[in-house]
Write a protein that holds these residues in place. Sequence first.
Motif, mmCIF file in Angstrom:
data_model
loop_
_atom_site.group_PDB
_atom_site.id
_atom_site.type_symbol
_atom_site.label_atom_id
_atom_site.label_comp_id
_atom_site.label_asym_id
_atom_site.label_seq_id
_atom_site.Cartn_x
_atom_site.Cartn_y
_atom_site.Cartn_z
ATOM 1 N N PRO A 1 -10.034 4.451 -9.004
ATOM 2 C CA PRO A 1 -9.563 5.775 -8.557
ATOM 3 C C PRO A 1 -9.394 6.787 -9.681
ATOM 4 C CG PRO A 1 -7.800 4.145 -8.439
ATOM 5 C CD PRO A 1 -9.065 3.388 -8.680
ATOM 6 N N GLU A 2 -9.219 6.316 -10.914
ATOM 7 C CA GLU A 2 -9.096 7.239 -12.044
ATOM 8 C C GLU A 2 -10.405 7.985 -12.304
ATOM 9 O OE1 GLU A 2 -10.444 3.318 -13.843
ATOM 10 O OE2 GLU A 2 -9.111 3.987 -12.231
ATOM 11 N N LYS A 3 -11.485 7.542 -11.642
ATOM 12 C CA LYS A 3 -12.785 8.202 -11.774
ATOM 13 C C LYS A 3 -13.084 9.146 -10.615
ATOM 14 C CE LYS A 3 -14.786 4.280 -14.309
ATOM 15 N NZ LYS A 3 -15.853 3.232 -14.295
ATOM 16 N N CYS A 4 -12.092 9.411 -9.778
ATOM 17 C CA CYS A 4 -12.279 10.336 -8.654
ATOM 18 C C CYS A 4 -12.834 11.663 -9.190
ATOM 19 C CB CYS A 4 -10.956 10.574 -7.938
ATOM 20 S SG CYS A 4 -11.049 11.784 -6.598
ATOM 21 N N HIS A 5 -13.902 12.144 -8.572
ATOM 22 C CA HIS A 5 -14.571 13.342 -9.090
ATOM 23 C C HIS A 5 -14.618 14.473 -8.056
ATOM 24 C CE1 HIS A 5 -18.210 11.742 -6.969
ATOM 25 N NE2 HIS A 5 -17.716 10.573 -7.381
ATOM 26 N N TYR A 6 -13.705 14.423 -7.101
ATOM 27 C CA TYR A 6 -13.681 15.496 -6.090
ATOM 28 C C TYR A 6 -13.503 16.870 -6.743
ATOM 29 C CZ TYR A 6 -12.300 18.377 -2.148
ATOM 30 O OH TYR A 6 -12.237 19.389 -1.223
ATOM 31 N N ASP A 7 -12.569 16.945 -7.711
ATOM 32 C CA ASP A 7 -12.282 18.241 -8.343
ATOM 33 C C ASP A 7 -13.450 18.763 -9.173
ATOM 34 O OD1 ASP A 7 -12.065 16.297 -10.275
ATOM 35 O OD2 ASP A 7 -10.332 17.190 -11.270
ATOM 36 N N GLN A 8 -14.451 17.912 -9.398
ATOM 37 C CA GLN A 8 -15.645 18.348 -10.133
ATOM 38 C C GLN A 8 -16.726 18.875 -9.191
ATOM 39 O OE1 GLN A 8 -16.966 15.213 -12.832
ATOM 40 N NE2 GLN A 8 -14.849 14.478 -13.044
ATOM 41 N N GLY A 9 -16.445 18.803 -7.893
ATOM 42 C CA GLY A 9 -17.395 19.295 -6.909
ATOM 43 C C GLY A 9 -18.558 18.358 -6.648
ATOM 44 N N THR A 10 -18.401 17.067 -7.009
ATOM 45 C CA THR A 10 -19.509 16.122 -6.860
ATOM 46 C C THR A 10 -19.203 15.000 -5.861
ATOM 47 O OG1 THR A 10 -18.668 14.925 -8.801
ATOM 48 C CG2 THR A 10 -20.430 16.544 -9.167
ATOM 49 N N CYS A 11 -18.176 15.182 -5.043
ATOM 50 C CA CYS A 11 -17.851 14.167 -4.034
ATOM 51 C C CYS A 11 -19.016 14.050 -3.046
ATOM 52 C CB CYS A 11 -16.578 14.543 -3.284
ATOM 53 S SG CYS A 11 -16.054 13.312 -2.055
ATOM 54 N N ARG A 12 -19.376 12.822 -2.700
ATOM 55 C CA ARG A 12 -20.493 12.599 -1.781
ATOM 56 C C ARG A 12 -20.243 13.239 -0.414
ATOM 57 N NH1 ARG A 12 -21.795 6.120 -2.488
ATOM 58 N NH2 ARG A 12 -22.718 6.194 -4.596
ATOM 59 N N GLU A 13 -18.999 13.175 0.037
ATOM 60 C CA GLU A 13 -18.625 13.730 1.340
ATOM 61 C C GLU A 13 -17.300 14.474 1.176
ATOM 62 O OE1 GLU A 13 -19.687 10.780 4.794
ATOM 63 O OE2 GLU A 13 -18.892 9.625 3.099
ATOM 64 N N PRO A 14 -17.344 15.759 0.847
ATOM 65 C CA PRO A 14 -16.117 16.510 0.561
ATOM 66 C C PRO A 14 -15.069 16.439 1.680
ATOM 67 C CG PRO A 14 -18.022 17.746 -0.140
ATOM 68 C CD PRO A 14 -18.544 16.555 0.598
ATOM 69 N N GLN A 15 -15.499 16.482 2.932
ATOM 70 C CA GLN A 15 -14.526 16.425 4.031
ATOM 71 C C GLN A 15 -13.820 15.076 4.060
ATOM 72 O OE1 GLN A 15 -16.727 17.560 7.593
ATOM 73 N NE2 GLN A 15 -15.919 19.645 7.441
ATOM 74 N N TRP A 16 -14.580 14.010 3.815
ATOM 75 C CA TRP A 16 -13.970 12.683 3.766
ATOM 76 C C TRP A 16 -12.995 12.616 2.588
ATOM 77 C CZ3 TRP A 16 -13.145 8.504 0.668
ATOM 78 C CH2 TRP A 16 -12.813 7.294 1.276
#
Length: 278
Positions: A85-100
């Motif tokens: 989880p320390e590699k979560c990259h949502y804030d980088q705009g690269t999440c595979r499924e932003p809504q999820w």
Amino acid sequence: MQYYSGTIRKMRVSTDSSNQVKYHLPVGEELLDVNALIGQTITAEYRGTIKCLNCERKTRKSFNQGYCYRCLITLAQCDSCIISPEKCHYDQGTCREPQWGEAHCLSDHFVYIANTGSLKVGITRHIGEGISSRWIDQGATQATVVMRVPDRLTSGLVETLCKSHIADKTNWRKMLTGEPEKQDLIHTKNTILEKISAPLQALQEEKGLQAIAEVKDVVHDIHYPVTTYPQKVKSINLDKTPQFSGALLGIKGQYWMLDGDRVINMRKYSGYEIEIAV
């Protein structure tokens, strides 16, 4: 003789008022009460078909406990940041499924310490009535929440600080071979918090003082329906031995315990089409 046939999924878990775990196995359209089968002889056979838990397509091989390869590389829930989880990259705009990601990662998470035969640190998103299903899936007999944080990334960063002083993995063989001795989880919690106080304070200053909150000291005891523990664990592999039969002696974590010191991780075979006879 009763028969159940269909694609299986991870056992559903719940607890009663005394924190005794109850297990139900989805088999096709039916929900099998596994606790009720303890002491009975069970025969199970893998029928050679695997269906992806997400898209339901047939797949020759199961990835990540139940997914086809295409879903493995496209679903956010199968990304490497789920394990780390320390590699979560949502804030980088690269999440595979932003809504999820918004629904599952941008909500409160909890850092915990559990006794699964040895002490470990972990994170969970759900604390239903005080007991997390994650603790049950890991076979924890004791658990306590250390902190509440606002998102998955922060939980991973706090967990990483703790990992310098406590393991983050479950020794599944040790977990299955007996009831572990009780541990002083509150003492362990306080010791770890003291050791990570400096980097934790820096993280709080970065995220906001209210973002990382210590949770009051409550230790939860969890009890499993086990009559006899194996002396030496022998794991059943359905890909190599597609049929097994024996008396069900207990359930712990996501494992069935059978006579002859045999165990099988039912979650590992999510998506497999299996016929069960009782």
